[in-house]
Motif scaffolding. Structure first.
Motif, mmCIF file in Angstrom:
data_model
loop_
_atom_site.group_PDB
_atom_site.id
_atom_site.type_symbol
_atom_site.label_atom_id
_atom_site.label_comp_id
_atom_site.label_asym_id
_atom_site.label_seq_id
_atom_site.Cartn_x
_atom_site.Cartn_y
_atom_site.Cartn_z
ATOM 1 N N ALA A 295 0.851 -1.192 0.000
ATOM 2 C CA ALA A 295 0.000 0.000 0.000
ATOM 3 C C ALA A 295 0.889 1.245 0.000
ATOM 4 N N VAL A 296 0.376 2.321 -0.594
ATOM 5 C CA VAL A 296 1.141 3.560 -0.649
ATOM 6 C C VAL A 296 0.337 4.656 0.051
ATOM 7 N N GLY A 297 0.997 5.389 0.944
ATOM 8 C CA GLY A 297 0.318 6.425 1.721
ATOM 9 C C GLY A 297 0.020 7.668 0.905
ATOM 10 N N PRO A 298 -0.822 8.573 1.453
ATOM 11 C CA PRO A 298 -1.212 9.773 0.709
ATOM 12 C C PRO A 298 -0.024 10.654 0.306
ATOM 13 N N SER A 299 1.071 10.618 1.080
ATOM 14 C CA SER A 299 2.211 11.444 0.685
ATOM 15 C C SER A 299 3.293 10.611 0.004
ATOM 16 N N GLY A 300 2.994 9.339 -0.282
ATOM 17 C CA GLY A 300 3.905 8.542 -1.099
ATOM 18 C C GLY A 300 4.745 7.521 -0.350
ATOM 19 N N LEU A 301 4.577 7.408 0.972
ATOM 20 C CA LEU A 301 5.341 6.413 1.736
ATOM 21 C C LEU A 301 4.910 5.009 1.310
ATOM 22 N N LYS A 302 5.909 4.136 1.060
ATOM 23 C CA LYS A 302 5.581 2.791 0.574
ATOM 24 C C LYS A 302 5.632 1.770 1.704
ATOM 25 N N GLU A 303 4.622 0.891 1.710
ATOM 26 C CA GLU A 303 4.539 -0.144 2.731
ATOM 27 C C GLU A 303 5.805 -1.000 2.763
ATOM 28 N N LYS A 304 6.344 -1.348 1.574
ATOM 29 C CA LYS A 304 7.500 -2.252 1.519
ATOM 30 C C LYS A 304 8.703 -1.693 2.272
ATOM 31 N N ASP A 305 8.859 -0.352 2.290
ATOM 32 C CA ASP A 305 10.002 0.254 2.984
ATOM 33 C C ASP A 305 9.789 0.244 4.501
ATOM 34 N N VAL A 306 8.541 0.513 4.913
ATOM 35 C CA VAL A 306 8.218 0.520 6.339
ATOM 36 C C VAL A 306 8.401 -0.878 6.927
ATOM 37 N N THR A 307 7.886 -1.894 6.214
ATOM 38 C CA THR A 307 7.932 -3.254 6.761
ATOM 39 C C THR A 307 9.375 -3.742 6.890
ATOM 40 N N LEU A 308 10.221 -3.377 5.917
ATOM 41 C CA LEU A 308 11.624 -3.810 5.982
ATOM 42 C C LEU A 308 12.338 -3.157 7.168
ATOM 43 N N ALA A 309 12.061 -1.871 7.383
ATOM 44 C CA ALA A 309 12.703 -1.161 8.499
ATOM 45 C C ALA A 309 12.299 -1.785 9.834
ATOM 46 N N ILE A 310 10.996 -2.052 10.004
ATOM 47 C CA ILE A 310 10.525 -2.651 11.266
ATOM 48 C C ILE A 310 11.152 -4.036 11.450
ATOM 49 N N ALA A 311 11.173 -4.821 10.365
ATOM 50 C CA ALA A 311 11.688 -6.194 10.450
ATOM 51 C C ALA A 311 13.142 -6.204 10.916
ATOM 52 N N LYS A 312 13.942 -5.279 10.383
ATOM 53 C CA LYS A 312 15.359 -5.243 10.759
ATOM 54 C C LYS A 312 15.531 -4.871 12.234
ATOM 55 N N MET A 313 14.725 -3.912 12.695
ATOM 56 C CA MET A 313 14.795 -3.519 14.106
ATOM 57 C C MET A 313 14.372 -4.678 14.999
ATOM 58 N N LEU A 314 13.289 -5.346 14.597
ATOM 59 C CA LEU A 314 12.770 -6.461 15.385
ATOM 60 C C LEU A 314 13.799 -7.589 15.455
ATOM 61 N N ALA A 315 14.445 -7.867 14.331
ATOM 62 C CA ALA A 315 15.440 -8.943 14.280
ATOM 63 C C ALA A 315 16.546 -8.676 15.295
ATOM 64 N N GLN A 316 17.007 -7.435 15.318
ATOM 65 C CA GLN A 316 18.088 -7.079 16.228
ATOM 66 C C GLN A 316 17.691 -7.256 17.689
ATOM 67 N N LYS A 317 16.479 -6.821 18.007
ATOM 68 C CA LYS A 317 15.990 -6.941 19.389
ATOM 69 C C LYS A 317 15.900 -8.407 19.811
ATOM 70 N N LEU A 318 15.364 -9.251 18.930
ATOM 71 C CA LEU A 318 15.189 -10.664 19.286
ATOM 72 C C LEU A 318 16.539 -11.351 19.462
ATOM 73 N N ARG A 319 17.490 -10.998 18.582
ATOM 74 C CA ARG A 319 18.818 -11.608 18.669
ATOM 75 C C ARG A 319 19.497 -11.231 19.978
ATOM 76 N N SER A 320 19.497 -9.931 20.298
ATOM 77 C CA SER A 320 20.277 -9.501 21.454
ATOM 78 C C SER A 320 19.572 -9.826 22.768
ATOM 79 N N ARG A 321 18.239 -9.780 22.767
ATOM 80 C CA ARG A 321 17.548 -9.979 24.049
ATOM 81 C C ARG A 321 17.256 -11.437 24.344
ATOM 82 N N LEU A 322 16.873 -12.207 23.324
ATOM 83 C CA LEU A 322 16.474 -13.588 23.575
ATOM 84 C C LEU A 322 17.527 -14.582 23.105
ATOM 85 N N GLY A 323 18.535 -14.073 22.403
ATOM 86 C CA GLY A 323 19.598 -14.948 21.922
ATOM 87 C C GLY A 323 19.111 -15.988 20.927
#
Ligand SMILES: [Zn+2]
Length: 642
Positions: free
Chosen positions: A427-455
């Motif tokens: 999906a693309v937001g009214p000002s042009g933000l693309k879903e694919k970019d948001v989801t990738l950014a969140i996924a990378k942050m989440l990956a880091q948290k799970l690795r460092s906190r839960l090993g």
């Protein structure tokens, strides 16, 4: 630190804005024609009326009416239908104009106007038509149960027919036939079905010249709709083409090149002619393999398993017909995993392609067919199934611990799936933000948290802006033997005011809103939803339903809690279920998170903020952590009790 203060101040400013300006969310957007939630009515221009008098009557401005109707001047003509946005009390309006127009009707009406425009434009290209076609398609995918859905489907079929007639595009004729059949099958109570029958009968009579098929359709049509006006139209020997005004125009601008006889012959054959097997692609892992077979068009298949003997290994073979093998497909694919030793592909006879899977040992398998694009999916299931049946025989305690280990203590590997990517922006937001970019950014942050906190080990289905077919994503999780699968998305709605967080797990559903979201997320692969519902009913047996539901509940709860700390206006839309293609076939607890509405201007703005994305990742991570803890706890509890 500096960033933190900047962020804090911004947050406070934003919070104040909310506290002191509660109407913010309801504020008039700059472009009212985009505000789909405003109510609209049709006004038919009567004698003596001007744009000014109409504007005064509804207490709107002339420029607003021009904008809603894409008018270039103030000229209106008698009988013209105008869209007018209204703010009066509903009752008063109904007294005046009769009916209120729903959002979908308004969108449909706009598309109809575009349709008329293209018809009267002899320079309209195939691309113009395809663009409009995708808009109609979007409408019925988003609102499959709306009043306008069958109308929109009929329109896509009629446009395909138009493309065939005006651009000699043979494939379009097949697509038109498919759409008419889809309408007949799925919307039998709508009046559009009658026109679908009528058009189909004419296609088989005039284009394909298949008398038998034509006759059968006529009989079927008469039996179902004996009073239809189209029956008499068909019975008139002279072909009646001017059913509607639009069609008269269609005839006028029709290019003069008739479809040649050879073209017609080709179509007649193409109805049964071989389809191409385009690709055979295995995704394999230690005790799971999925083989994806891509075919150019609709096909039949037959599968069988052979026990093997001392000379030959056990194998599964699938015959696909009528089909020929594309020269690009490799005939032998060597594989070394616990289940498969190789895949062989060959032209078995003139019209049959045979795919053989050489197995290490006898194994159970699932097979299912998907449409548009046409694919045959083979899932091989290894040890797990055997483990399960062993567990059944074991004592209750052992079974319980086994399950806890399987789902809780054993959680070592998580696959995170950032939605969309590459050619599919989501999906693309009214000002042009693309879903694919948001989801990738969140996924990378989440990956880091799970690795460092839960090993735990974390694998992403994509690390960059790359297209990965939906059907491949659960296969990645299965082949990597992941213990959890988290697909990350952002929501979208034609109503720009829709907002909030929701988390899904896989199941078939009758909830129209959940269906709408599933249609949206599945759209990249264009499968028809009803097919998918049936498919899911069939394969649900192997899906971890209750675990997925529990995981969804924990993630939803923690995510909303986390966001509420800084954004107390965040809405909790709850845990839901729907037929998401990206979750089909997952063998571990699997969920899909819709982390806000990118179509909502305010939430889109927040989704651009890295700190906000961090909060989303934090919420999901906490949810996963609590889910894992709850499993550990229940095992300890069981141990103490026994
Ligand atoms: Zn999505």
């Amino acid at each position: 630190m500096k960033n933190f203060w900047k962020f804090l101040i911004l947050t406070i400013v934003e919070l104040c804005f909310f506290v002191f300006n509660p109407t913010n969310l309801l504020a008039e957007p700059s472009n009212p024609s985009k505000n789909l939630s405003q109510e609209y009515i049709y006004h038919t221009v009567k004698k003596g009326e001007t744009l000014g008098s109409i504007a005064r009557r509804y207490r709107v401005s002339e420029s607003e009416i021009r904008r809603w109707n894409n008018l270039r001047s103030n000229k209106v003509y008698i009988g013209q239908k105008l869209i007018v946005g209204v703010k009066e009390a509903k009752e008063e309006r109904i007294k005046k104009e009769g009916a209120v127009v729903s959002d979908t009707e308004r969108i449909f009406f706009e598309l109809e106007r575009e349709y008329e425009k293209l018809l009267s434009n002899p320079q309209a290209t195939k691309t113009d038509w395809l663009k409009l076609l995708s808009e109609y398609r979007r409408l019925y995918l988003l609102y499959p149960s709306s009043y306008t859905a069958p109308k929109a489907i009929l329109k896509t079929a009629n446009i395909y027919l138009h493309l065939y007639k005006n651009f000699s595009d043979l494939e379009s004729l097949n697509k038109a036939i498919e759409r008419y059949n889809y309408l007949i099958k799925n919307y039998s109570r709508s009046s559009e079905v009658e026109e679908a029958y009528y058009r189909l009968i004419l296609i088989y009579k005039e284009e394909i010249k298949d008398k038998e098929k034509e006759k059968n359709l006529r009989v079927e049509f008469k039996a179902k709709y004996p009073k239809s006006i189209y029956i008499s139209k068909l019975e008139e020997k002279v072909e009646v083409k001017d059913i509607k005004k639009t069609e008269r125009k269609e005839k006028e601008i029709k290019t003069k090149e008739p479809v040649t006889e050879t073209a017609k012959e080709k179509i007649a054959i193409s109805d049964v002619s071989p389809k191409k097997v385009l690709e055979v692609q295995p995704v394999t892992g230690e005790d799971y393999s999925r083989v994806i077979i891509n075919v150019s068009d609709n096909f039949e298949y037959q599968a069988n398993i052979l026990k093997g003997d001392k000379d030959r290994p056990p194998r599964i073979y699938v015959d696909i017909y009528p089909a020929i093998l594309d020269s690009k497909v490799s005939k032998e694919i060597e594989i070394k995993d616990a289940l498969l030793t190789g895949v062989r592909v060959a032209q078995f006879d003139e019209k049959t392609v045979r795919v053989v899977l050489d197995l290490n040992s006898l194994t159970s398998y699932k097979i299912f067919k998907l449409r548009e694009p046409y694919q045959l999916i083979l899932d091989l299931i290894g040890k797990e199934k055997i483990q399960k049946s062993v567990a059944k025989e074991a004592s209750k305690k052992e079974e319980y611990i086994n399950l806890a280990r399987q789902f809780g203590l054993g959680i070592k590997r998580v696959v995170i799936d950032p939605g969309h990517g590459g050619e599919d922006p989501g999906a693309v937001g009214p000002s042009g933000l693309k879903e694919k970019d948001v989801t990738l950014a969140i996924a990378k942050m989440l990956a880091q948290k799970l690795r460092s906190r839960l090993g735990i080990e974390v694998i992403l289905t994509r690390e960059e802006d790359k297209f990965i077919p939906l059907i491949q994503r659960p296969a990645i999780a299965n082949s990597k033997k992941a213990d959890l699968f988290i697909s990350i998305h952002t929501n979208a709605s034609p109503d720009s005011k829709s907002c909030g967080i929701e988390t899904y797990y896989l199941n078939f559903t009758t909830d129209p809103e959940a269906m709408r979201v599933a249609a949206l997320e599945n759209a990249a692969s264009d499968k028809s939803l009803s097919d998918l519902q049936d498919l899911i009913k069939a394969i649900l047996v192997n899906t971890k339903l209750s675990e997925s539901k529990m995981l969804a509940e924990k993630v939803q709860e923690e995510l909303v809690k986390e966001l509420n700390k800084y954004y107390p206006d965040t809405i909790n839309r709850g845990v839901k279920y729907a037929p998401f293609l990206v979750l089909v076939g997952t063998r571990m607890p699997a969920i899909l998170v819709e982390a806000g509405f990118i179509s909502n201007p305010l939430e889109e703005k927040r989704l651009k903020d890295q700190q906000y994305l961090e909060m989303i990742a934090e919420g999901i991570a906490k949810g996963i952590e609590i889910y894992i803890q709850s499993l550990k706890f229940s095992q300890t509890y069981y141990d103490k009790r026994s």
